[in-house]
Design a protein around this motif. Structure first.
Motif, mmCIF file in Angstrom:
data_model
loop_
_atom_site.group_PDB
_atom_site.id
_atom_site.type_symbol
_atom_site.label_atom_id
_atom_site.label_comp_id
_atom_site.label_asym_id
_atom_site.label_seq_id
_atom_site.Cartn_x
_atom_site.Cartn_y
_atom_site.Cartn_z
ATOM 1 N N MET A 10 53.757 21.366 64.116
ATOM 2 C CA MET A 10 53.257 21.893 65.383
ATOM 3 C C MET A 10 53.782 21.013 66.493
ATOM 4 S SD MET A 10 49.315 23.035 64.597
ATOM 5 C CE MET A 10 49.250 24.024 66.087
ATOM 6 N N SER A 11 53.797 21.544 67.692
ATOM 7 C CA SER A 11 54.241 20.754 68.823
ATOM 8 C C SER A 11 53.450 21.110 70.068
ATOM 9 C CB SER A 11 55.735 20.957 69.076
ATOM 10 O OG SER A 11 56.002 22.303 69.401
ATOM 11 N N GLY A 12 53.425 20.183 71.009
ATOM 12 C CA GLY A 12 52.729 20.405 72.264
ATOM 13 C C GLY A 12 53.226 19.426 73.310
ATOM 14 N N SER A 13 52.958 19.745 74.549
ATOM 15 C CA SER A 13 53.363 18.885 75.658
ATOM 16 C C SER A 13 52.226 17.954 76.040
ATOM 17 C CB SER A 13 53.770 19.732 76.868
ATOM 18 O OG SER A 13 54.844 20.568 76.549
ATOM 19 N N PRO A 14 52.542 16.832 76.632
ATOM 20 C CA PRO A 14 51.477 15.917 77.079
ATOM 21 C C PRO A 14 50.468 16.642 77.967
ATOM 22 C CG PRO A 14 53.595 14.832 77.211
ATOM 23 C CD PRO A 14 53.879 16.268 76.858
ATOM 24 N N GLY A 15 49.190 16.379 77.701
ATOM 25 C CA GLY A 15 48.116 16.990 78.467
ATOM 26 C C GLY A 15 47.580 18.267 77.867
ATOM 27 N N GLN A 16 48.367 18.910 77.015
ATOM 28 C CA GLN A 16 47.910 20.146 76.387
ATOM 29 C C GLN A 16 46.917 19.860 75.271
ATOM 30 O OE1 GLN A 16 51.524 22.132 75.059
ATOM 31 N NE2 GLN A 16 51.471 23.521 76.834
ATOM 32 N N SER A 17 46.308 20.933 74.754
ATOM 33 C CA SER A 17 45.452 20.852 73.573
ATOM 34 C C SER A 17 46.104 21.630 72.445
ATOM 35 C CB SER A 17 44.074 21.452 73.863
ATOM 36 O OG SER A 17 43.366 20.680 74.798
ATOM 37 N N ILE A 18 45.959 21.115 71.245
ATOM 38 C CA ILE A 18 46.463 21.828 70.086
ATOM 39 C C ILE A 18 45.394 21.819 68.998
ATOM 40 C CG2 ILE A 18 48.868 21.234 70.594
ATOM 41 C CD1 ILE A 18 47.510 19.713 67.564
ATOM 42 N N THR A 19 45.436 22.824 68.138
ATOM 43 C CA THR A 19 44.497 22.924 67.023
ATOM 44 C C THR A 19 45.257 23.089 65.731
ATOM 45 O OG1 THR A 19 42.737 23.862 68.386
ATOM 46 C CG2 THR A 19 42.595 24.223 66.009
ATOM 47 N N ILE A 20 44.999 22.191 64.793
ATOM 48 C CA ILE A 20 45.625 22.228 63.472
ATOM 49 C C ILE A 20 44.621 22.815 62.489
ATOM 50 C CG2 ILE A 20 46.643 20.852 61.628
ATOM 51 C CD1 ILE A 20 47.353 18.746 63.759
#
Lengths: 110, 119
Positions: A10-20
């Motif tokens: 998975m990937s995301g940008s700084p400040g974002q939220s991600i859910t695994i």
């Protein structure tokens, strides 16, 4: 007993939220609130970040949170930071004194 | 502060026995309700639960390793051990010891030790 299913990456940008996500079955995640999550940086030992599905050990950032619904457990990381880039593993009691890990998710912070 | 450190040979020949010890410092291995665990990670791959042991002798093993596996505790030396017989290249991995918050989380972990099975 098969490993729990996690997305490989998975990937995301700084400040974002991600859910695994971590998907099991009615015999493991679906039956017990005994899911824990681990963060592993390269060439380091894993570190406990969530236990009993949603509890956070002392000293772990509150940007990490856990939940469970049915046969799936989830780890949410809010306000992504570069140092969050790591591998993440779920771990669950499987009943009958068995335990199993998920296959792991490689998180990239873009 | 509880610390764990794995000790043992880094190279084992195929068909021989892999033996590792986990030295526990900063706490007594007899403290309840904790168990003690072994986990391994083949190079470039994910974590695999090996098993756990209680100081009183109760053990729980991964079914896929059970026929080759023995775990034990030495309370006089405050350490616990792993023996895996008849090893093959598939047993090559970083082996971690850890405190197991039975039946839930694993914390803390040792630094890990790489064991290579090769002739």
């Amino acid at each position: 007993q098969s490993a729990l299913t996690q997305p490989a990456s998975m990937s995301g940008s700084p400040g974002q939220s991600i859910t695994i996500s971590c998907t099991g079955s009615g015999s493991d995640i679906g039956s017990y609130d005994l899911v824990s999550w681990y963060q592993q940086h390269p060439c380091k030992a894993p570190k406990l970040i969530i236990y009993e599905a949603s509890k956070r050990p002392s000293g772990v950032s509150d940007r990490f949170s856990g939940s469970k619904s049915g046969n799936t457990a989830s780890l949410t990381i809010s306000g992504l930071q570069p140092e969050d880039e790591a591998d993440f593993y779920c771990f669950s009691y499987g009943g009958s004194f068995t335990w199993l890990f998920g296959g792991g998710t490689k998180l990239t912070v873009l | 502060q509880l610390q764990l450190r794995e000790s043992g040979p880094g190279l084992v020949k195929p068909s021989e026995t892999l033996s590792l010890t986990c030295i526990v410092s900063g706490d007594s291995i007899t403290n309840t309700p904790y168990y003690w665990a072994w986990i391994r990670q083949p190079p470039g791959r994910g974590l695999e639960w090996i098993g756990s042991v209680f100081y009183g002798g109760q053990t729980y093993y991964n079914a896929s390793l059970q026929s080759r596996l023995t775990m034990s505790v030495d309370t006089s030396k405050n350490h616990f051990s792993l023996r895996l017989t008849s090893v093959t290249a598939a047993d090559t991995a970083v082996y971690y010891c850890a405190k197991f918050l039975f039946p839930g989380g694993i914390d803390p972990w040792g630094q890990g030790t790489l064991v290579t099975v090769s002739s």
